[in-house]
Each structure stands twice: as C-alpha cells, then as structure tokens.
Design an enzyme around this catalytic site. Structure first.
Site, short mmCIF file in Angstrom:
data_model
loop_
_atom_site.label_atom_id
_atom_site.label_comp_id
_atom_site.label_asym_id
_atom_site.label_seq_id
_atom_site.Cartn_x
_atom_site.Cartn_y
_atom_site.Cartn_z
N TYR A 199 38.08 43.32 35.65
CA TYR A 199 38.65 42.47 36.18
C TYR A 199 40.25 43.68 36.20
O TYR A 199 40.24 43.64 37.71
CB TYR A 199 38.28 41.33 35.62
CG TYR A 199 39.69 40.57 36.05
CD1 TYR A 199 39.38 39.81 37.47
CD2 TYR A 199 41.01 39.94 35.43
CE1 TYR A 199 39.96 39.21 38.25
CE2 TYR A 199 41.58 39.42 36.48
CZ TYR A 199 41.31 38.76 37.57
OH TYR A 199 42.51 37.61 38.38
N SER B 227 47.07 40.41 39.92
CA SER B 227 47.36 39.49 38.33
C SER B 227 47.83 40.26 37.49
O SER B 227 47.91 42.00 37.26
CB SER B 227 45.58 39.68 38.18
OG SER B 227 45.31 39.67 36.53
#
Lengths: 251, 440
Positions: A156, A143
């Site tokens: 995250y 990501s």
C-alpha cells in the site's frame, strides 16, 4: 466564502466518493455552494447522499459510474465527462492486508491499481483538459504510508509513494499553467479502512476534520499537507532515519 | 466498550456497531439475536444500552426531502435537531417540539416522545410526526402512520426503541420569522406564586419555571418563570434589520474533565442556586434561540460536572388534582436533604399523547439532577413513593433506577404496549438494560 470561489471550484469531481473522506469532502464543498460530481462503483448507493446534499445545501449533485479496477469503466467515465471540473479530487484507496498481498498477486494488483495506476491515469486525463482551459485544482489524497516503506504495509505504502511522486511532478508541470496541485497525506483517520484497528485518539482524525483541512489547503493554495498537521513532525524523523536502523524497526 | 447514557450512570460494557447506511443497519439487525438502537446517547440512564448489540444510528443522518411550502421534512433517524436547525432555520423553519438540548437525534426524539416548553399547546414530538419507517424483529420494514400500522405508530412514540429500529421519519417543522425569542421573565417568592405564574403563562407558546429547590420554609418553591414567543420581523432590533436569521456563531465550550466529586456539595450548590436566582432579570428580553431553548448546550459535556460516578435525573409528572400537595412534599424532602441539583425545572404539561408509554400528561412535571450515590438513591426511592402515591409517573428517557412496580402504577396503558410487542416482537429481540430492569 464568496460566490466567485464556489464558481471557480465548481464542479467538484470526487473520485472514490463512497469513501468516508469522499463523502465528508462532498459535504464540505457543497456547504460552500459548489456543484458535485461523485464518481463511484455502483453509484446507486449514493442516492440517499445525493438527496441529502441537494436538500441541505441547495447544490446540484450527481453520481457517475466508475470502477477503478476496470480499464473499460475508466475509459467510459472519462469519455462521459463532458465538463472540465473546477476541482478534481482522488480519494481512492485500498489498504489490503499486507500479509495477504504478499502471496496473492490479484489482491496486490488491486492495491496498486486503486492507489496508483487508476488515480494517476484519471488525474492525468483531467489535468490535460484543465491545462487547455487554463484553470483548475487537482487534489490527490495520498498517505503518510507513502513517506517510507514499512514492513506492515509496504505494498500500500509503495503505491501511495508513487502517487505522491506523481503529484509532485504534476505540480511542477502545472505550475506554469496556473493549475494548483495539492498533495494530502492523512495519518490515521477513523474510517471503514481502519475500522477494527486500535488507533491512538490524539493522532486520529475524523473524516470531517480531514475534509475541512483539505478545503482550507485548497483555498490557501498549499502544496503538501499532513492531516492531522502533527503527522508532519512524526514523519520527519521516520523519513530521515538511516536505512540500517529503519529496517530493524518492526512497525 | 464501556457505554452509558448522558448521566454517565450506569456504565455497561456493550458491543457497539455504527452502521453507515440503512443497508448496513439492516444487516446488523439480522445478525444480532437481541439489540437496541441508540441515537446521540442523550437519554440519561440505561435505555439505549444493550450488552450484546447497541446499534448507534448517528451516521444515518441523511435528509431525504423538504417541502418549503408545508415545512414537511423527511430524514434518516440519526439526524439531529442541531443539523435540522442548521439547515432549516435560515429558511424560516424550526422544530415544532424540541427538548432542552438540540443534540438529540430524530429517532431518539420519537422513541422518547420528547416534549418541550410548548407542551401545553403543541404536545410532544409525536404530534407533528406524519410517518416513520420501522425495521421489525422479523427483518421487514414497514411504514407506520395514522393510516398504516397505527398500533405500531403509536407504540413507537415513547416506546424507547422496543418496537423496532426507526429508520426514517417524516414530520412537520414550524414556520418562524426570525431566529430570536421574545422572553418574559418573572421572579416568584414561593410555590403558590410559581404555580400561578405558570398558569398565567399558559397562553404563551413557551413557558417553564426554574425552581430553587434548596429554598425552604416560606421560600419553598420560589423560582423564575420564563415565557417565550418566537420573535416576529417587527421585533428585530435595529442592528439586525433585514437579517432575520443570523449566521449566529454556534460555538460551544467543553467541560474537559470531571471535577472531583467533593466539589459538589450543599454549599457550592446553594451558592450556585442563589446566584442564578439573583441574576435572572425580570421583564422583557430579546434572546437568541440557543439562549432560550438550549442554555446547557453552550457547555458541551456539562454532564461531567457530576464527576466520575455520574448522575441521575429524577423527572416525574403529577396530575393536576394532587400536584400542589405532591410537589410541596417532594420539594420539602429535596430541600431537607440539600443534595439536589443546580437545575430543577417545573413545567405545566398539556394533554397526554397517543403513545401508550409517552410520558407527559395533564399536570406538572418536575425534573432535577442528583449525583449518583447511595445517599441520593435512598432519597430518590422515597421521592418515587410520593410520586406513586399521588398518581404520578416517571420519565423513561431519564430513568436509570426505577422499578417494575413504579412503571406499572404510572403507565396504565402498559398492557396495550405489551400486546403490540407480542404481535411484532414476541421473542423480545429489541431490548435494553432498562427494559430488562423494568421487566418491560
């Protein structure tokens, strides 16, 4: 796309196949004639999708049980994987609410396990088998959040940062063995993970778009891609900004 | 979010849910006191709008089974005809019935009981439908076919989503030898010639006329009549030998922005109409299925051409006995006003279908677009009166402004439809902006 390509990439093992990007990838590869192994928790949920993939593209597609959070399930999954996949893709991801993750150790651990520990263990095991065989492609969906820790999603982000670093190292190791490792850094994608968020349309990709770009990067043997591509230019200054400045940004 | 049908009129603030699978859809049905299902949003008006809950089914697009011997396919209701063509045309199968766009969902095709250029021979989409799974107001799911729940099966065909939410459907595809169409084009000078050309074409699989609805006087009703047949293997041009199904590029252009509303006036429309009429080449042509069935699909978002205020389509069907007189009246009024669309379509329909609210019946159907504005709305009300006076009816899938009386007059089996809903949805959980407007 020639049949040789399909044979080379087959079977495609997708970890996290019930995710929107995972399913979009299944379609994109099946369209090219690749056989599919879809790994997910409660694989029965994929029954309608398996029939759809088989009917549409005439490929073989099956699902296998894998609970990323359960070490026993991971072991059973790897033991049961009798073929060496031509392609393995990890699309596993759990965003978790940052504020909750800060105070809830169980949730924090689930975020770290889903985004880092489990994909790393599984891709490592598959990589070893590919190395023996001397062929294969490994794709990790990381990501843009892994490019720099931000206040709003750093748990995250840190797990994804670890995953990106893992992929980078794996690529360097596998290079000599002819095994291709692709790191994918999606920006915003219109999926279940982001449902309810207000996302800027020009920076938001559809799962199908992401899947198409991944397959193109696979065929072009790229190392690192951003999807949408313009995210590379957004992330560049964010990566370069000096920390004293960066820490003052609230986003 | 602000939502509308294909006509961009009316726009209504609706709460929209996009379930990923049948389980999520069932959850949404359970949670919402009132709701309507929506497919690809290709009905023109307010049929697929519900302020409280509009359930978009486009992610329910899984194909469950296909029998290559019989051409029977089962799929979820959000599957589009475009997807079915992409998958099955290369294997020699095409939808039995397709409307003028391939971007409709199967669920929408059933709910509107759509028809195509072959209605005079092959009826509506429903004629080729074998069964559906329907989610009802009480949370149950029932299989409907000629043998199981036949009343619901009939009422759902053309029922505009008011009987329940269609989850899956099983229906027949049509075998074709190639992806091409042999098209015959005839130009006509007036309405009488157009009628006779269409009647001559009634043994052709596909037939339709385009009417220059701005032509007046002696030219009233002039147009271009198209007939079509699926091309056989022997019709393939030499360059295509051995390739019955081309991987034809399915690329489309997009109309990115709405032009200002003044760009559309009787002069620009007249020029477009005249150009279209003059361009049509008479005689036999081999054309792609896209060109024949879906000329407008080549321009994605062509609906934006009518500007921000949107447009409405007026589509009615008139019984054979009165259609000559009625169509003359309608075309005269439309030509006098001069604000009609580039596209006016005339088609001879066959027998009525089994659905109590299914639109087509034996007679002529006329369809044309109008920009949504007060002047056109008053004209449309006058057109409605003519349709009603001649025993015609309007098409619910196109409707955005008709009234309850017009509905009652046009659909004699309305009572039967209401009784079926009394039985399965007495509290009228399935409702739309349209059903409320029409008192349905």
């Amino acid at each position: 796309m020639s049949g040789v390509m399909a044979a080379d990439m087959s079977p495609v093992l997708i970890v996290g196949a019930t995710s929107d990007i995972g399913l979009a990838l299944a379609h994109e590869y099946a369209k090219r004639g690749a056989a599919l192994i879809l790994a997910a928790r409660q694989p029965d949920r994929l029954q309608a999708d398996l029939l759809d993939l088989q009917t549409r593209y005439g490929v073989s597609a099956r699902s296998v049980d894998l609970d990323l959070l359960d070490p026993d399930s991971r072991t059973r999954f790897l033991d049961g994987l009798t073929v060496v996949p031509g392609t393995v893709i990890s699309v596993a991801g759990l965003l978790g609410e940052q504020e909750r993750s800060q105070g809830d150790a169980a949730l924090a651990e689930a975020v770290m396990t889903t985004n880092y520990v489990a994909p790393v263990l599984i891709l490592s095991a598959v990589a070893n088998r590919m190395q023996e065989k001397g062929a294969g492609t490994i794709i990790g969906v990381s990501s843009v959040a892994g490019d720099r820790g931000r206040a709003s999603n750093y748990l995250y982000g840190s797990a994804k940062a670890g995953f990106s670093a893992f992929l980078s190292g794996l690529r360097a190791r596998m290079r000599a063995h002819g095994i291709h490792v692709l790191t994918v850094k999606p920006g915003f994608v219109d999926t279940r993970m982001t449902s309810g968020m207000k996302l800027p349309p020009v920076l938001t990709a559809s799962p199908a778009q992401v899947a198409r770009e991944i397959v193109r990067a696979h065929l072009g043997r790229r190392s690192v891609i951003y999807t949408l591509g313009r995210w590379r230019w957004i992330m560049l200054p964010i990566r370069l900004l000096p920390e004293p400045l960066f820490m003052r940004l609230k986003f | 979010m602000m939502l509308s049908g294909w006509g961009n009129y009316p726009r209504v603030d609706c709460t929209v849910t996009r379930p990923r699978d049948v389980a999520e859809l069932m959850g949404a049905i359970g949670r919402n006191p009132t709701l309507i299902a929506r497919g690809a949003g290709r009905s023109y008006g307010d049929a697929a709008l519900n302020r409280a809950a509009t359930l978009v089914t486009t992610r329910l697009n899984r194909i469950a089974a296909f029998d290559p011997a019989s051409g029977v396919v089962s799929c979820e209701a959000g599957t589009t005809l475009d997807e079915l063509i992409e998958v099955f045309l290369p294997r020699g199968w095409f939808p039995w019935v397709t409307p003028g766009t391939r971007f409709v969902t199967v669920g929408g095709a059933i709910a509107s009981d759509v028809h195509g250029k072959n209605h005079h021979l092959d009826g509506t989409f429903g004629r080729h439908l074998l069964s559906i799974d329907l989610a009802l107001a009480d949370g149950s799911v029932v299989r409907c076919s000629d043998n199981e729940n036949p009343d619901l099966f009939a009422a759902t065909q053309g029922g505009m989503g008011l009987t329940g939410v269609i989850l899956r459907a099983t229906f027949r595809l049509r075998p074709v030898e190639t992806d091409l169409v042999v098209q015959h084009t005839t130009r006509t000078r007036d309405l009488a010639q157009t009628f006779s050309a269409l009647e001559d074409a009634s043994d052709a699989t596909y037939s339709v006329a385009w009417i220059d609805c701005l032509a007046r006087g002696a030219n009233l009703g002039r147009g271009v009549v198209y007939r079509g047949e699926h091309a056989a293997l022997g019709d393939l041009p030499p360059a295509r030998e051995g390739r019955a199904y081309e991987d034809a590029p399915r690329r489309s252009r997009t109309l990115p922005l709405s032009p200002p509303s003044f760009a559309l006036n009787r002069y620009s429309m007249g020029a477009l109409n005249a150009a279209y009429y003059g361009r049509a080449k008479a005689g036999r042509n081999l054309v792609s299925y896209q060109t024949f069935f879906y000329p407008l699909d080549a321009l994605l978002h062509w609906n934006r051409i009518y500007g921000r205020q949107g447009f409405v389509q007026h589509q009615c069907v008139l019984p054979l006995v009165s259609c000559d007189e009625a169509l003359r009246e309608l075309l005269t009024m439309i030509a006098a006003r001069g604000t009609g669309s580039f596209l006016a379509v005339l088609k001879l329909c066959g027998e009525a279908a089994r659905g109590p609210l299914s639109f087509p019946m034996r007679g002529y159907t006329l369809a044309l677009d109008f920009q949504a504005n007060a002047g056109n709305f008053s004209l449309l009300t006058e057109l409605d009166e003519v349709v009603a006076a001649h025993g015609g009816r309007f098409y619910l899938a196109k409707d955005a402004r008709g009234g309850a009386r017009l509905l009652r007059d046009g659909y004699p089996r309305l009572e039967e439809f209401s009784r079926t809903r009394d039985r399965y949805d007495p509290r009228r959980r399935f409702r739309s902006v349209q059903s409320e407007r029409l008192g349905l």
